[in-house]
Design a protein around this motif. Structure first.
Motif, PDB file in Angstrom:
ATOM      1  N   ARG A  84      50.706 -49.730  30.177  1.00  6.72           N
ATOM      2  CA  ARG A  84      49.591 -49.281  31.018  1.00  6.72           C
ATOM      3  C   ARG A  84      48.909 -50.467  31.682  1.00  6.72           C
ATOM      4  N   LEU A  85      48.819 -51.595  30.970  1.00  6.87           N
ATOM      5  CA  LEU A  85      48.239 -52.789  31.571  1.00  6.87           C
ATOM      6  C   LEU A  85      49.130 -53.326  32.688  1.00  6.87           C
ATOM      7  N   LEU A  86      50.452 -53.284  32.482  1.00  2.76           N
ATOM      8  CA  LEU A  86      51.371 -53.702  33.538  1.00  2.76           C
ATOM      9  C   LEU A  86      51.226 -52.808  34.767  1.00  2.76           C
ATOM     10  N   GLU A  87      51.100 -51.524  34.543  1.00  2.00           N
ATOM     11  CA  GLU A  87      50.930 -50.582  35.656  1.00  2.00           C
ATOM     12  C   GLU A  87      49.645 -50.874  36.430  1.00  2.00           C
ATOM     13  N   LEU A  88      48.602 -51.261  35.705  1.00  2.00           N
ATOM     14  CA  LEU A  88      47.325 -51.554  36.347  1.00  2.00           C
ATOM     15  C   LEU A  88      47.364 -52.874  37.111  1.00  2.00           C
ATOM     16  N   LEU A  89      47.922 -53.906  36.495  1.00  2.00           N
ATOM     17  CA  LEU A  89      47.795 -55.267  37.016  1.00  2.00           C
ATOM     18  C   LEU A  89      48.982 -55.722  37.862  1.00  2.00           C
ATOM     19  N   SER A  90      50.122 -55.042  37.711  1.00  2.00           N
ATOM     20  CA  SER A  90      51.312 -55.407  38.492  1.00  2.00           C
ATOM     21  C   SER A  90      52.062 -54.153  38.919  1.00  2.00           C
ATOM     22  N   PRO A  91      51.400 -53.277  39.663  1.00  2.00           N
ATOM     23  CA  PRO A  91      52.019 -51.992  40.004  1.00  2.00           C
ATOM     24  C   PRO A  91      53.292 -52.170  40.836  1.00  2.00           C
ATOM     25  N   GLY A  92      54.371 -51.588  40.348  1.00  2.00           N
ATOM     26  CA  GLY A  92      55.620 -51.625  41.081  1.00  2.00           C
ATOM     27  C   GLY A  92      56.374 -52.924  41.024  1.00  2.00           C
ATOM     28  N   GLU A  93      55.858 -53.929  40.329  1.00  2.00           N
ATOM     29  CA  GLU A  93      56.494 -55.244  40.276  1.00  2.00           C
ATOM     30  C   GLU A  93      56.770 -55.618  38.818  1.00  2.00           C
ATOM     31  N   PRO A  94      58.029 -55.847  38.446  1.00  2.00           N
ATOM     32  CA  PRO A  94      58.324 -56.252  37.066  1.00  2.00           C
ATOM     33  C   PRO A  94      57.578 -57.527  36.701  1.00  2.00           C
ATOM     34  N   ALA A  95      57.148 -57.623  35.461  1.00  2.00           N
ATOM     35  CA  ALA A  95      56.312 -58.735  35.020  1.00  2.00           C
ATOM     36  C   ALA A  95      56.995 -59.528  33.909  1.00  2.00           C
ATOM     37  N   ARG A  96      56.479 -60.696  33.664  1.00  2.00           N
ATOM     38  CA  ARG A  96      56.880 -61.501  32.523  1.00  2.00           C
ATOM     39  C   ARG A  96      55.953 -61.174  31.367  1.00  2.00           C
ATOM     40  N   VAL A  97      56.511 -61.169  30.160  1.00  2.00           N
ATOM     41  CA  VAL A  97      55.744 -60.774  28.976  1.00  2.00           C
ATOM     42  C   VAL A  97      56.038 -61.757  27.843  1.00  2.00           C
ATOM     43  N   PHE A  98      54.997 -62.142  27.129  1.00  2.00           N
ATOM     44  CA  PHE A  98      55.139 -62.932  25.910  1.00  2.00           C
ATOM     45  C   PHE A  98      54.437 -62.194  24.792  1.00  2.00           C
ATOM     46  N   GLY A  99      55.084 -62.079  23.629  1.00  2.59           N
ATOM     47  CA  GLY A  99      54.475 -61.443  22.474  1.00  2.59           C
ATOM     48  C   GLY A  99      54.656 -62.304  21.238  1.00  2.59           C
ATOM     49  N   ALA A 100      53.600 -62.445  20.449  1.00  2.00           N
ATOM     50  CA  ALA A 100      53.636 -63.245  19.237  1.00  2.00           C
ATOM     51  C   ALA A 100      53.465 -62.353  18.016  1.00  2.00           C
ATOM     52  N   SER A 101      54.295 -62.551  17.001  1.00  2.00           N
ATOM     53  CA  SER A 101      54.177 -61.866  15.717  1.00  2.00           C
ATOM     54  C   SER A 101      54.194 -60.348  15.926  1.00  2.00           C
ATOM     55  N   SER A 102      53.143 -59.634  15.489  1.00  2.00           N
ATOM     56  CA  SER A 102      53.120 -58.190  15.710  1.00  2.00           C
ATOM     57  C   SER A 102      53.120 -57.863  17.195  1.00  2.00           C
ATOM     58  N   GLY A 103      52.540 -58.742  18.011  1.00  9.01           N
ATOM     59  CA  GLY A 103      52.608 -58.560  19.460  1.00  9.01           C
ATOM     60  C   GLY A 103      54.025 -58.695  19.980  1.00  9.01           C
ATOM     61  N   GLY A 104      54.841 -59.489  19.282  1.00  8.64           N
ATOM     62  CA  GLY A 104      56.245 -59.595  19.635  1.00  8.64           C
ATOM     63  C   GLY A 104      57.001 -58.311  19.354  1.00  8.64           C
ATOM     64  N   ILE A 105      56.607 -57.608  18.308  1.00  6.86           N
ATOM     65  CA  ILE A 105      57.227 -56.311  18.010  1.00  6.86           C
ATOM     66  C   ILE A 105      56.898 -55.318  19.121  1.00  6.86           C
ATOM     67  N   ALA A 106      55.645 -55.289  19.537  1.00  7.89           N
ATOM     68  CA  ALA A 106      55.262 -54.412  20.650  1.00  7.89           C
ATOM     69  C   ALA A 106      56.037 -54.777  21.917  1.00  7.89           C
ATOM     70  N   ALA A 107      56.250 -56.083  22.141  1.00  2.00           N
ATOM     71  CA  ALA A 107      56.991 -56.525  23.321  1.00  2.00           C
ATOM     72  C   ALA A 107      58.450 -56.088  23.267  1.00  2.00           C
ATOM     73  N   LEU A 108      59.059 -56.131  22.080  1.00  2.00           N
ATOM     74  CA  LEU A 108      60.443 -55.657  21.936  1.00  2.00           C
ATOM     75  C   LEU A 108      60.543 -54.178  22.308  1.00  2.00           C
ATOM     76  N   HIS A 109      59.593 -53.379  21.816  1.00  2.00           N
ATOM     77  CA  HIS A 109      59.627 -51.950  22.119  1.00  2.00           C
ATOM     78  C   HIS A 109      59.358 -51.704  23.600  1.00  2.00           C
ATOM     79  N   LEU A 110      58.451 -52.477  24.181  1.00  2.00           N
ATOM     80  CA  LEU A 110      58.180 -52.359  25.613  1.00  2.00           C
ATOM     81  C   LEU A 110      59.451 -52.595  26.416  1.00  2.00           C
ATOM     82  N   LEU A 111      60.219 -53.604  26.040  1.00  2.00           N
ATOM     83  CA  LEU A 111      61.457 -53.906  26.757  1.00  2.00           C
ATOM     84  C   LEU A 111      62.444 -52.754  26.671  1.00  2.00           C
ATOM     85  N   THR A 112      62.606 -52.184  25.484  1.00  3.12           N
ATOM     86  CA  THR A 112      63.590 -51.111  25.329  1.00  3.12           C
ATOM     87  C   THR A 112      63.112 -49.803  25.950  1.00  3.12           C
ATOM     88  N   ALA A 113      61.787 -49.568  25.957  1.00  2.00           N
ATOM     89  CA  ALA A 113      61.260 -48.306  26.476  1.00  2.00           C
ATOM     90  C   ALA A 113      61.008 -48.330  27.973  1.00  2.00           C
TER      91      ALA A 113
END
Length: 307
Positions: free
Chosen positions: A84-113
């Motif tokens: 939802r943050l990507l949709e708000l801040l970078s609508p229509g444009e793929p973004a770069r993402v960094f996730g640390a620890s539990s945030g890295g788990i969320a980032a993995l799921h974001l990539l697959t979903a």
């Protein structure tokens, strides 16, 4: 340090607090632990000359409030918040993402979903311990942390958890390790209280320490069991591995949080990038950590010595 612009975003069941710095393509930083956006301020400021850097407090932590304070948590919902943050801040444009620890788990799921929204994702020591060959040991660790939290309270549960994180897979929560970790935890807390009481802390540092302590019951009670029980879709990650960079701390070798990143890199046939410091290298070594993150985002995964 670059001053951020703050905002809020309504998502399903929560209101997220987010901060934006800099100019350029969007880079979303997903924090781990209880530090939230504040824990990423140094890293974000260093990257703001090249990217529009967005950070936020995950739902239920710091300034991101839950509609239902007792609501259960899931990796999928946290990943959807990032989407939802990507949709708000970078609508229509793929973004770069960094996730640390539990945030890295969320980032993995974001990539697959939502792979269409992610140009490249770097995950630093995501503790997806269910992918490991000794996953049963870690299920027992999570159960023991939960039981200790219910019966003895926060600090004893933190001691059990810390002992498990320090282990190399052999009896991760044994009695000797637990006792040692408990003493270390108690000494650390007592030292922090003494320093704050006798010499004081800078206002920002004191606020961060208070935020970290305030978020621990929620983190240990709801984030840890939900996130460390999560199993990523390995086939899906393999298909998307050209967008994924797996990272770990130079000083984390032998610790539990290091092992899933190394396992996934081997399983997916990609390189494991070693960053400065340990599990929290982004806060202990923000400048060199940020330099390597910048290079990694540009070049993708690279081979490092010792893998």
């Amino acid at each position: 340090m670059t001053a951020p612009t703050a905002g809020s975003l309504r998502v399903n069941g929560a209101t997220l607090h987010y901060e934006v710095r800099g100019h350029g393509p969007l880079l979303l930083l997903i924090p781990g632990g209880t530090g939230g956006a504040a824990s990423l301020a140094g890293l974000a400021s260093g990257l703001a000359g090249e990217y529009t850097v967005a950070t936020y407090d995950p739902r239920g932590m710091a300034r991101s409030t839950l509609d239902d304070p007792e609501a259960g948590q899931s990796v999928a919902e946290h990943a959807d918040d990032a989407f939802r943050l990507l949709e708000l801040l970078s609508p229509g444009e793929p973004a770069r993402v960094f996730g640390a620890s539990s945030g890295g788990i969320a980032a993995l799921h974001l990539l697959t979903a939502r792979p269409e929204r992610v140009e490249r994702v770097v995950v630093h020591e995501p503790p997806v311990v269910m992918v490991l060959p000794d996953a049963a040991e870690h299920r027992r660790l999570l159960a023991k942390v939960g039981e200790t939290l219910r019966t003895e309270g926060l600090m004893p549960a933190m001691a059990v958890f810390a002992a498990g994180l320090k282990g190399d897979g052999d009896d991760p929560a044994g009695p000797e390790a637990e006792a040692e970790a408990k003493v270390e935890a108690e000494v650390k807390v007592e030292a922090e209280v003494k320093v704050e009481a006798e010499v004081g802390l800078p206002p920002e540092a004191a606020a961060r320490a208070e935020q970290t302590m305030a978020g621990l019951p929620y983190f240990v009670g709801r984030i840890v069991p939900a996130f460390m029980s999560y199993t990523p879709d390995l086939d899906r990650l393999e298909a998307l591995s050209d967008r994924l960079v797996l990272a770990a701390g130079e000083d984390s070798r032998g610790e539990l949080a290091y092992r899933p990143a190394a396992f996934l890199a081997d399983r997916l046939g990609t390189d494991l990038v070693h960053f400065p410091g340990g599990h929290i290298g982004l806060t202990t070594h923000p400048a060199p950590f940020g330099d390597l993150l910048r290079e990694t985002l540009r070049a993708g995964s690279r081979r490092t010595a010792g893998r």
